[in-house]
Motif scaffolding. Structure first.
Motif, PDB file in Angstrom:
ATOM      1  N   ILE A  77       0.804  -1.163   0.070  1.00 55.24           N
ATOM      2  CA  ILE A  77       0.074   0.064   0.074  1.00 55.24           C
ATOM      3  C   ILE A  77       0.694   1.111  -0.017  1.00 55.24           C
ATOM      4  O   ILE A  77       0.586   2.350  -0.474  1.00 55.24           O
ATOM      5  CB  ILE A  77      -0.993  -0.121   1.294  1.00 55.24           C
ATOM      6  N   GLY A  78       2.031   0.910   0.534  1.00 56.97           N
ATOM      7  CA  GLY A  78       2.857   2.300   0.616  1.00 56.97           C
ATOM      8  C   GLY A  78       4.078   2.436  -0.431  1.00 56.97           C
ATOM      9  O   GLY A  78       4.583   1.357  -0.920  1.00 56.97           O
ATOM     10  N   THR A  79       4.551   3.592  -0.657  1.00 60.30           N
ATOM     11  CA  THR A  79       5.706   3.788  -1.577  1.00 60.30           C
ATOM     12  C   THR A  79       7.012   3.470  -0.735  1.00 60.30           C
ATOM     13  O   THR A  79       8.191   3.568  -1.610  1.00 60.30           O
ATOM     14  CB  THR A  79       5.741   5.241  -2.046  1.00 60.30           C
ATOM     15  N   ASN A  80       7.080   3.541   0.205  1.00 59.51           N
ATOM     16  CA  ASN A  80       8.393   3.466   0.860  1.00 59.51           C
ATOM     17  C   ASN A  80       9.190   2.082   0.856  1.00 59.51           C
ATOM     18  O   ASN A  80       8.604   1.126   0.269  1.00 59.51           O
ATOM     19  CB  ASN A  80       8.196   3.452   2.731  1.00 59.51           C
ATOM     20  N   SER A  81      10.375   2.253   1.072  1.00 59.34           N
ATOM     21  CA  SER A  81      11.215   1.113   0.651  1.00 59.34           C
ATOM     22  C   SER A  81      11.084  -0.160   1.602  1.00 59.34           C
ATOM     23  O   SER A  81      10.500   0.079   2.594  1.00 59.34           O
ATOM     24  CB  SER A  81      12.663   1.519   0.861  1.00 59.34           C
ATOM     25  N   ALA A  82      10.962  -1.185   0.711  1.00 60.88           N
ATOM     26  CA  ALA A  82      10.720  -2.426   1.481  1.00 60.88           C
ATOM     27  C   ALA A  82      11.913  -2.735   2.590  1.00 60.88           C
ATOM     28  O   ALA A  82      11.546  -3.455   3.269  1.00 60.88           O
ATOM     29  CB  ALA A  82      10.594  -3.680   0.519  1.00 60.88           C
ATOM     30  N   ALA A  83      13.056  -2.207   2.294  1.00 58.29           N
ATOM     31  CA  ALA A  83      14.040  -2.333   3.073  1.00 58.29           C
ATOM     32  C   ALA A  83      14.058  -1.710   4.771  1.00 58.29           C
ATOM     33  O   ALA A  83      14.921  -1.908   5.326  1.00 58.29           O
ATOM     34  CB  ALA A  83      15.605  -2.165   2.508  1.00 58.29           C
ATOM     35  N   ALA A  84      12.961  -0.801   4.527  1.00 58.17           N
ATOM     36  CA  ALA A  84      12.874  -0.072   5.806  1.00 58.17           C
ATOM     37  C   ALA A  84      11.986  -0.494   6.855  1.00 58.17           C
ATOM     38  O   ALA A  84      11.892   0.133   7.829  1.00 58.17           O
ATOM     39  CB  ALA A  84      12.455   1.459   5.232  1.00 58.17           C
ATOM     40  N   TYR A  85      11.356  -1.543   6.674  1.00 61.08           N
ATOM     41  CA  TYR A  85      10.678  -2.191   7.689  1.00 61.08           C
ATOM     42  C   TYR A  85      11.483  -2.731   8.875  1.00 61.08           C
ATOM     43  O   TYR A  85      11.771  -4.028   8.448  1.00 61.08           O
ATOM     44  CB  TYR A  85       9.340  -2.980   7.125  1.00 61.08           C
ATOM     45  N   HIS A  86      11.372  -2.177  10.018  1.00 60.19           N
ATOM     46  CA  HIS A  86      12.152  -2.959  10.798  1.00 60.19           C
ATOM     47  C   HIS A  86      11.332  -2.529  12.445  1.00 60.19           C
ATOM     48  O   HIS A  86      10.870  -1.454  12.435  1.00 60.19           O
ATOM     49  CB  HIS A  86      13.585  -2.333  11.199  1.00 60.19           C
ATOM     50  N   VAL A  87      11.394  -3.446  13.191  1.00 57.71           N
ATOM     51  CA  VAL A  87      10.537  -3.437  14.534  1.00 57.71           C
ATOM     52  C   VAL A  87      11.360  -2.101  15.361  1.00 57.71           C
ATOM     53  O   VAL A  87      12.497  -2.286  15.276  1.00 57.71           O
ATOM     54  CB  VAL A  87      10.368  -4.492  15.218  1.00 57.71           C
ATOM     55  N   GLY A  88      10.568  -1.428  15.924  1.00 57.63           N
ATOM     56  CA  GLY A  88      11.225  -0.242  16.629  1.00 57.63           C
ATOM     57  C   GLY A  88      11.446   0.971  15.794  1.00 57.63           C
ATOM     58  O   GLY A  88      12.157   1.858  16.278  1.00 57.63           O
ATOM     59  N   ARG A  89      10.847   1.225  14.449  1.00 52.60           N
ATOM     60  CA  ARG A  89      11.272   2.182  13.635  1.00 52.60           C
ATOM     61  C   ARG A  89       9.797   2.688  13.336  1.00 52.60           C
ATOM     62  O   ARG A  89       8.776   2.034  13.049  1.00 52.60           O
ATOM     63  CB  ARG A  89      12.077   1.874  12.375  1.00 52.60           C
ATOM     64  N   ALA A  90       9.837   4.015  12.864  1.00 58.78           N
ATOM     65  CA  ALA A  90       8.519   4.393  12.450  1.00 58.78           C
ATOM     66  C   ALA A  90       8.932   5.153  10.759  1.00 58.78           C
ATOM     67  O   ALA A  90       9.924   5.292  10.709  1.00 58.78           O
ATOM     68  CB  ALA A  90       8.110   5.565  13.379  1.00 58.78           C
TER      69      ALA A  90
END
Length: 451
Positions: A77-90
């Motif tokens: 659903i989002g344009t954000n990088s797939a590599a940027a998904y980490h627990v503890g980040r927004a």
């Protein structure tokens, strides 16, 4: 809720989405908190000189999304990088439609494995909810709406500390060194014996922290912040001051969402008319698509990555290769603003009333920008910053006119006047303006994303 869909209202208007939103009863978005604790000028000064305490508990919806497909869904659903998904980040989640035009943006908290909290205005919250419930996703969804809709207390409190003394206050209320967090990283602290989530954040052009926890702890944490923050000049900021905070940091809060293509009819049939918002301002086109923007038009291109498949990817890639407009701040001419404000005195039809500090009178404020008589863009949010003693707006304009210092004209007011209740009889006026950087506040341009 009206129990009437947006699509039904459009059908009743002969198919004109623009007429529905131009004359909608929906008011500009309001912050359901105290308007002023002292006065909005002093409250604005606090985020520059000491520390502002802003209550975010009431004006946005929380969408709690969890399940095996959670990361997969938000990657799609989002344009954000797939590599940027980490627990503890927004991250600042950005969503576009199938044609690559913007739906909206919000803050996505990655709470745990397959667990997220999306904090956003309705434009994005509704879009995400619709795509979850109509798609084939193995997910659970809990929605805690904003306080203008919800019955009862919110699930979470959410407070913002912004200003040069924010770090010192965090250390005083916790009795510990401030957590060493990079921008948009999350951690946890203890305040008065209570566990408090913390996000390294920045808004209003200043550094700061966002704090959250269960609503049962809200009063105690708030009282502790005020008590311990007193020596550092902590200042409660009400709705008036809060509503203007984005003008210095350059965030456009409510660009018109691109939901009016024929392919999105089912979405409009699902969406209640009360959530559709309203158009206001001097920009007018019979075609709703002329109000659309891309992420690149309003400075959200940094949240776009083509390293994964997402809704609207191919179309957005084409937009990225042909960027027509860009975000700027427009610094309005002092004399012209003074004349418009003064037009309420004496005889004659006055200019559209200018409310301070935020002067937006529709959810989607769209004012026409001219250069040599030609339309070159739209002004999307407008108001006054007492710290800078400047009246300004956030705008998207054609790239060739975006040089700092370029002189343009903003048309203020409508012709003809729309039938919205908040629009009085008035006349259009021309406001001279000069192009300035966005963000307008120097610290926001240079500092807080890397601090």
């Amino acid at each position: 809720m009206t129990n009437q869909s947006l699509q039904s209202a459009i059908d009743q208007q002969g198919g004109s989405a623009v007429e529905v939103l131009r004359n909608a009863k929906s008011r500009p978005f309001t912050f359901p908190v105290t308007p002023e604790f002292s006065n909005w000028r002093s409250e604005q000064a606090s985020w520059r000189d000491s520390c502002a305490l802003l209550d975010q508990s009431h004006h946005m919806a929380d969408l709690f999304v969890s399940g095996p497909d959670a990361t997969k869904f938000f990657t799609w659903i989002g344009t954000n990088s797939a590599a940027a998904y980490h627990v503890g980040r927004a991250k600042q989640l950005v969503a576009v439609n199938h044609d690559g035009f913007l739906i909206g943006d919000g803050i996505l908290f990655h709470l745990g494995e397959d667990s997220f909290d999306l904090v956003a205005l309705p434009m994005l919250s509704d879009w995400v909810e619709y795509n979850i419930i109509t798609g084939d996703w193995n997910l659970t969804l809990e929605r805690d709406d904003h306080s203008l809709i919800r019955k009862g207390d919110p699930k979470l409190y959410r407070y913002e500390l912004q200003g040069p003394n924010a770090l010192a206050i965090i250390e005083k209320v916790t009795g510990q060194p401030a957590p060493e967090l990079k921008f948009f990283h999350m951690g946890e602290v203890a305040i008065d014996g209570r566990r408090v989530g913390v996000l390294r954040h920045g808004m209003a052009g200043q550094p700061g922290f966002e704090l959250w926890g269960p609503w049962a702890d809200a009063a105690a944490v708030h009282a502790k912040l005020l008590a311990d923050g007193g020596e550092f000049g902590i200042t409660q900021v009400g709705a008036k001051g809060y509503s203007s905070a984005n003008l210095g940091s350059g965030w456009v809060p409510s660009p018109p969402p691109a939901i009016f293509q024929p392919e999105l009819k089912a979405y409009r049939e699902w969406l209640d008319l009360s959530k559709a918002g309203s158009f206001g301002g001097s920009f007018y086109s019979a075609d709703a698509a002329d109000y659309y923007v891309t992420p690149y038009d309003i400075g959200l291109g940094r949240s776009v990555s083509f390293d994964h498949d997402f809704l609207g990817k191919e179309a957005l890639h084409r937009h990225s290769e042909n960027q027509r407009r860009t975000k700027v701040t427009l610094l309005w001419n002092n004399e012209d603003v003074t004349n418009a404000l003064g037009s309420i005195l004496g005889g004659g039809i006055p200019a559209k009333y200018i409310e301070l500090p935020k002067s937006r009178y529709a959810l989607y404020q769209t004012d026409r920008i001219l250069k040599d008589g030609k339309t070159i863009g739209m002004s999307l949010d407008v108001g006054y910053l007492a710290n800078e003693q400047a009246f300004l707006s956030l705008a998207t304009i054609d790239v060739e006119h975006a040089r700092t210092g370029t002189e343009v004209v903003v048309i203020w007011g409508e012709e003809p006047n729309s039938r919205k209740a908040q629009v009085e009889r008035h006349r259009q006026v021309e406001m001279r303006a000069k192009v300035a950087p966005a963000p307008f506040t120097e610290y926001a341009r240079a500092g807080y994303r890397t601090s």
